[in-house]
Design a protein around this motif. Sequence first.
Motif, PDB file in Angstrom:
ATOM      1  N   THR A 398       0.789  -1.224   0.019  1.00 49.30           N
ATOM      2  CA  THR A 398       0.013  -0.110   0.004  1.00 49.30           C
ATOM      3  C   THR A 398       1.083   1.157   0.053  1.00 49.30           C
ATOM      4  O   THR A 398       1.918   1.509   0.801  1.00 49.30           O
ATOM      5  N   ASN A 399       0.637   2.272  -1.161  1.00 42.87           N
ATOM      6  CA  ASN A 399       1.283   3.339  -0.931  1.00 42.87           C
ATOM      7  C   ASN A 399       0.118   4.459  -0.916  1.00 42.87           C
ATOM      8  O   ASN A 399      -0.695   4.568  -1.474  1.00 42.87           O
ATOM      9  N   THR A 400       0.664   5.336  -0.008  1.00 40.68           N
ATOM     10  CA  THR A 400      -0.512   6.665   0.129  1.00 40.68           C
ATOM     11  C   THR A 400       0.275   7.866   0.058  1.00 40.68           C
ATOM     12  O   THR A 400       1.327   8.134   0.949  1.00 40.68           O
ATOM     13  N   TRP A 401      -0.174   8.571  -0.328  1.00 39.41           N
ATOM     14  CA  TRP A 401       0.130  10.298  -0.619  1.00 39.41           C
ATOM     15  C   TRP A 401      -0.946  11.216  -0.087  1.00 39.41           C
ATOM     16  O   TRP A 401      -1.983  10.910  -0.643  1.00 39.41           O
ATOM     17  N   MET A 402      -0.452  12.119   0.887  1.00 31.49           N
ATOM     18  CA  MET A 402      -1.792  12.810   1.613  1.00 31.49           C
ATOM     19  C   MET A 402      -1.065  14.304   1.602  1.00 31.49           C
ATOM     20  O   MET A 402      -0.082  14.588   1.676  1.00 31.49           O
ATOM     21  N   SER A 403      -2.175  15.258   1.495  1.00 32.33           N
ATOM     22  CA  SER A 403      -1.809  16.551   1.496  1.00 32.33           C
ATOM     23  C   SER A 403      -2.676  16.993   3.008  1.00 32.33           C
ATOM     24  O   SER A 403      -3.807  16.945   3.370  1.00 32.33           O
ATOM     25  N   ASN A 424       3.650   7.667   2.644  1.00 34.00           N
ATOM     26  CA  ASN A 424       4.062   6.278   3.499  1.00 34.00           C
ATOM     27  C   ASN A 424       3.948   5.057   2.366  1.00 34.00           C
ATOM     28  O   ASN A 424       3.033   4.897   1.435  1.00 34.00           O
ATOM     29  N   HIS A 425       4.552   4.082   2.655  1.00 32.24           N
ATOM     30  CA  HIS A 425       4.325   2.518   1.936  1.00 32.24           C
ATOM     31  C   HIS A 425       4.326   1.670   3.342  1.00 32.24           C
ATOM     32  O   HIS A 425       4.908   1.521   4.317  1.00 32.24           O
ATOM     33  N   TYR A 426       3.484   0.474   2.815  1.00 28.91           N
ATOM     34  CA  TYR A 426       3.094  -0.519   3.975  1.00 28.91           C
ATOM     35  C   TYR A 426       3.136  -1.762   3.176  1.00 28.91           C
ATOM     36  O   TYR A 426       2.300  -1.953   2.348  1.00 28.91           O
ATOM     37  N   LEU A 427       4.094  -2.505   3.578  1.00 27.72           N
ATOM     38  CA  LEU A 427       4.102  -3.850   2.821  1.00 27.72           C
ATOM     39  C   LEU A 427       3.766  -5.003   3.842  1.00 27.72           C
ATOM     40  O   LEU A 427       4.400  -5.164   4.842  1.00 27.72           O
ATOM     41  N   SER A 428       2.657  -5.906   3.507  1.00 25.06           N
ATOM     42  CA  SER A 428       2.095  -6.846   4.227  1.00 25.06           C
ATOM     43  C   SER A 428       2.519  -8.141   3.650  1.00 25.06           C
ATOM     44  O   SER A 428       2.140  -8.355   2.524  1.00 25.06           O
ATOM     45  N   ILE A 429       3.132  -9.185   4.398  1.00 24.79           N
ATOM     46  CA  ILE A 429       3.652 -10.318   3.879  1.00 24.79           C
ATOM     47  C   ILE A 429       3.219 -11.555   4.891  1.00 24.79           C
ATOM     48  O   ILE A 429       3.104 -11.459   6.000  1.00 24.79           O
ATOM     49  N   ASN A 430       2.633 -12.193   4.147  1.00 29.88           N
ATOM     50  CA  ASN A 430       2.147 -13.797   4.749  1.00 29.88           C
ATOM     51  C   ASN A 430       3.061 -14.756   4.826  1.00 29.88           C
ATOM     52  O   ASN A 430       3.374 -15.449   3.777  1.00 29.88           O
ATOM     53  N   VAL A 431       3.950 -14.634   5.784  1.00 33.01           N
ATOM     54  CA  VAL A 431       5.241 -15.693   5.890  1.00 33.01           C
ATOM     55  C   VAL A 431       4.816 -16.870   6.044  1.00 33.01           C
ATOM     56  O   VAL A 431       5.358 -17.925   5.237  1.00 33.01           O
ATOM     57  N   THR A 432       3.903 -17.366   6.727  1.00 31.37           N
ATOM     58  CA  THR A 432       3.320 -18.479   6.695  1.00 31.37           C
ATOM     59  C   THR A 432       1.809 -18.475   6.853  1.00 31.37           C
ATOM     60  O   THR A 432       0.986 -17.368   6.697  1.00 31.37           O
ATOM     61  N   LYS A 433       1.084 -19.500   6.860  1.00 33.97           N
ATOM     62  CA  LYS A 433      -0.547 -19.378   7.050  1.00 33.97           C
ATOM     63  C   LYS A 433      -0.810 -18.846   8.330  1.00 33.97           C
ATOM     64  O   LYS A 433      -1.898 -18.712   8.573  1.00 33.97           O
ATOM     65  N   ARG A 434       0.014 -18.684   9.347  1.00 28.20           N
ATOM     66  CA  ARG A 434      -0.457 -18.071  10.617  1.00 28.20           C
ATOM     67  C   ARG A 434       0.213 -16.935  11.008  1.00 28.20           C
ATOM     68  O   ARG A 434      -0.238 -16.205  11.682  1.00 28.20           O
ATOM     69  N   LEU A 435       1.422 -16.768  10.140  1.00 33.16           N
ATOM     70  CA  LEU A 435       2.098 -15.396  10.547  1.00 33.16           C
ATOM     71  C   LEU A 435       2.084 -14.286   9.521  1.00 33.16           C
ATOM     72  O   LEU A 435       2.514 -14.557   8.189  1.00 33.16           O
ATOM     73  N   ASN A 456      10.432  13.420  -5.590  1.00 35.50           N
ATOM     74  CA  ASN A 456      11.206  12.192  -5.148  1.00 35.50           C
ATOM     75  C   ASN A 456      10.396  11.204  -4.478  1.00 35.50           C
ATOM     76  O   ASN A 456      10.605  10.003  -4.508  1.00 35.50           O
ATOM     77  N   TYR A 457       9.249  11.593  -3.799  1.00 37.66           N
ATOM     78  CA  TYR A 457       8.644  10.632  -2.813  1.00 37.66           C
ATOM     79  C   TYR A 457       7.470   9.973  -4.071  1.00 37.66           C
ATOM     80  O   TYR A 457       6.653   9.215  -3.125  1.00 37.66           O
ATOM     81  N   LEU A 458       7.288  10.295  -5.158  1.00 34.80           N
ATOM     82  CA  LEU A 458       6.368   9.652  -5.943  1.00 34.80           C
ATOM     83  C   LEU A 458       6.612   8.151  -6.141  1.00 34.80           C
ATOM     84  O   LEU A 458       5.977   7.438  -6.457  1.00 34.80           O
ATOM     85  N   ASN A 459       7.907   7.839  -6.115  1.00 30.64           N
ATOM     86  CA  ASN A 459       8.356   6.489  -6.373  1.00 30.64           C
ATOM     87  C   ASN A 459       7.919   5.608  -5.397  1.00 30.64           C
ATOM     88  O   ASN A 459       8.346   5.618  -4.241  1.00 30.64           O
ATOM     89  N   PRO A 460       7.041   4.457  -5.764  1.00 27.92           N
ATOM     90  CA  PRO A 460       6.538   3.748  -4.772  1.00 27.92           C
ATOM     91  C   PRO A 460       7.578   2.473  -4.151  1.00 27.92           C
ATOM     92  O   PRO A 460       6.939   1.770  -3.291  1.00 27.92           O
ATOM     93  N   VAL A 461       8.596   2.578  -4.811  1.00 31.34           N
ATOM     94  CA  VAL A 461       9.559   1.248  -4.449  1.00 31.34           C
ATOM     95  C   VAL A 461      10.789   1.952  -3.970  1.00 31.34           C
ATOM     96  O   VAL A 461      11.731   1.023  -3.946  1.00 31.34           O
ATOM     97  N   ILE A 462      10.991   3.137  -3.243  1.00 28.07           N
ATOM     98  CA  ILE A 462      12.063   3.719  -2.955  1.00 28.07           C
ATOM     99  C   ILE A 462      12.194   3.750  -1.405  1.00 28.07           C
ATOM    100  O   ILE A 462      10.930   3.889  -0.912  1.00 28.07           O
ATOM    101  N   PHE A 463      13.395   3.690  -0.856  1.00 28.10           N
ATOM    102  CA  PHE A 463      13.328   3.986   0.869  1.00 28.10           C
ATOM    103  C   PHE A 463      13.415   5.596   0.946  1.00 28.10           C
ATOM    104  O   PHE A 463      14.145   6.370   0.300  1.00 28.10           O
TER     105      PHE A 463
END
Length: 697
Positions: A398-403, A424-435, A456-463
Amino acid sequence: MKTFYTLFLLLPFLVCAQTATTSSERYPVFNECESVALSNLENCFDATLKSFIYSNFQIPDGIETKDLKTDVTVIFEVDTEGIFNVIYTEAVYEELQEATLAVFEKLPKIQPASYNSRAIDMQFRMPIKLPLSRMLNPTINEVDEPVKAITTVSPNTIKNEYDDVEVRPFKNRQASSQINIPLSHEVYSRFDDDMNQVGTNNHTASKPLLYKEVQRYYDFEKENKKLHYDKSSWFGRKFFNEHLIRLQGKDYWFTLDVAADLQLGRDLDRDLTTYNNTRAAVFQGGLGKNLNFHTVLYESQGRFAGYYNDFARSLKPDGGNPAIIPGRGIAKEFGEDAFDYPIATGYLSYSPSKFFNVQFGHGKNFIGDGYRSLLLSDNASPYPYFKLNTTFWKLKYTNTWMSLRDVRPAVTADGSFRTKYMANHYLSINVTKRLNIGLFENVIWENDNDRGFDLNYLNPVIFYRAIEFSTGSRGGNAIIGLTGKYKWSDSFNTYAQLLIDEFSSGDITGGEGSYKNKIGYQLGIKYFNAFNVPNLIVQAEYNQVRPYTYSHNSITLNYGHNNQSQAHLWGANFREYIGILRYKHKRYYGLGKLIYGERGFDFKDGVVYGGNIFTSEDDRPADNGNNLLQGNKATSFYGELELGYIINPATNFKVYATAIYRDFSVDEDVSDVIQTQNTVWLNFGVRTDLFNWYYDY
């Protein structure tokens, strides 16, 4: 001359031949029928479709068809893309209608019908004979009914376009749309246990969720129908079961509702009558399969319990308006000791493919599985945003840009509020079927040096942290976070958040109480169908945030909007214990909430102790020796009981009664807000539940 006469004699035949070719109408074509002659396409379409239905139709559990002899009538179309769409079904049992919809969803995409070599929509009527043996092998007294086309194309199609615009029977497409499920804790509790079964591959932290994301786990349309009253009158259906106005055509649908949030109550401590009078219009719909919209226009006046009115006034913006209603917006005076606060929210939601959803709107977002969020919550007023959700494999990104706005007099320039931006960006990962693990990063910057929205902040895959350094270390405020959830069983899970505002490992681990040790964390548990009681949810949560978190030495770069925190509503320098019980039975629901907290405020000496995120950390008492709850210590206890009844499940219109008890004690009274006081607030009302009210300040 002989050639001319020959052409003249052949001209009528050529015209007839051309007319016969260009006016030809071709049936849709299954793959199995591609080699079939044009004259036999209709029969091949009929036989192939019936064979598929016969092979894939699932008789619902609980329906005995051995001695049942009935027909399910279905009207459907094959659109210009070759996709089957059910328009109408008729059957003895509702379960047979649902089974019909299910089997038609399994049909493959085929070649569409055509007219003059142009793809067209074609509608059909088809009986499904039960028992299924009657479909391909009718009894001796029956006649095999073909799949009958009920729409035709004529040369006058264009001239008849206006008359051919059709309104179809309304089928609730909201439940499978890209519309957001409103940010209401009660609404989300209805399907929370369904989405948290061990082995599910979904992502529950990035909210609001789309109806389409939830449909496979909890079908709102199906569940709402279980609650329907048998009402035949127009008023009865609209008040208890349906949207007020519903319109649906081939490629579009709309609903329009009037909404309300009407409250009447009493603050017993201050002998104050409270009320809220909100009228609203809710307009939503879809154009095509991938574009949806939702908008709400509110007109509101209200007077609340004394402590809540005081808090609203403490948030007042520059320019003369007396208050900001928490979670809503700027208010002006109304009547005697009351507020007028209009607001509008809305967004466009577009899904170009199954992997992406794009939204542009004015509203709120939330990240987390808890009651609170230390990363991004729905505590503050709505704001403009652009959001991109990418979902594939075991990931949701999820990438969100706000004013955002800073509305304090100290930063107002030329009569206008200060603009700042957040990404901001938020990466959610299902590591296992529980975690599940989530990674969060956020940056805030302002329009200094006419910087505007930094590309600079428009790039969704940068730190973002790297960008912050490249644009100047004081040019932005970066925050990182980590979330986690573990499903111990289908009934029990735990969740957590870790927030780091100042990424200085030496100060965090040094143990010297550095003001740069800006961290917060959350721990929580949820127990579904607790103690074997269906629909009972027990939740416990602990939140703690150290001093100076979310603040900045450039005070406009705080983690706030409209004088409200974008994370926890208490700001920083606190710890909090929360216990929640939720229960639902048919249209009835109940809520019990207990919150105990300790907080550190400032005194009147001008020294900043780290609780108020809108102050500058440069005014701290010392670089080291800063401890949790330092400063003007306060303790608070908050209890809330709510009982309600869902009047209309389609619009989430409720009647409810609440009782709130608040006990707030502080070492030194320094303002109307930060003073020792007790409150008992009784309230009764009706509301269309589209957002969360937070009274636990």
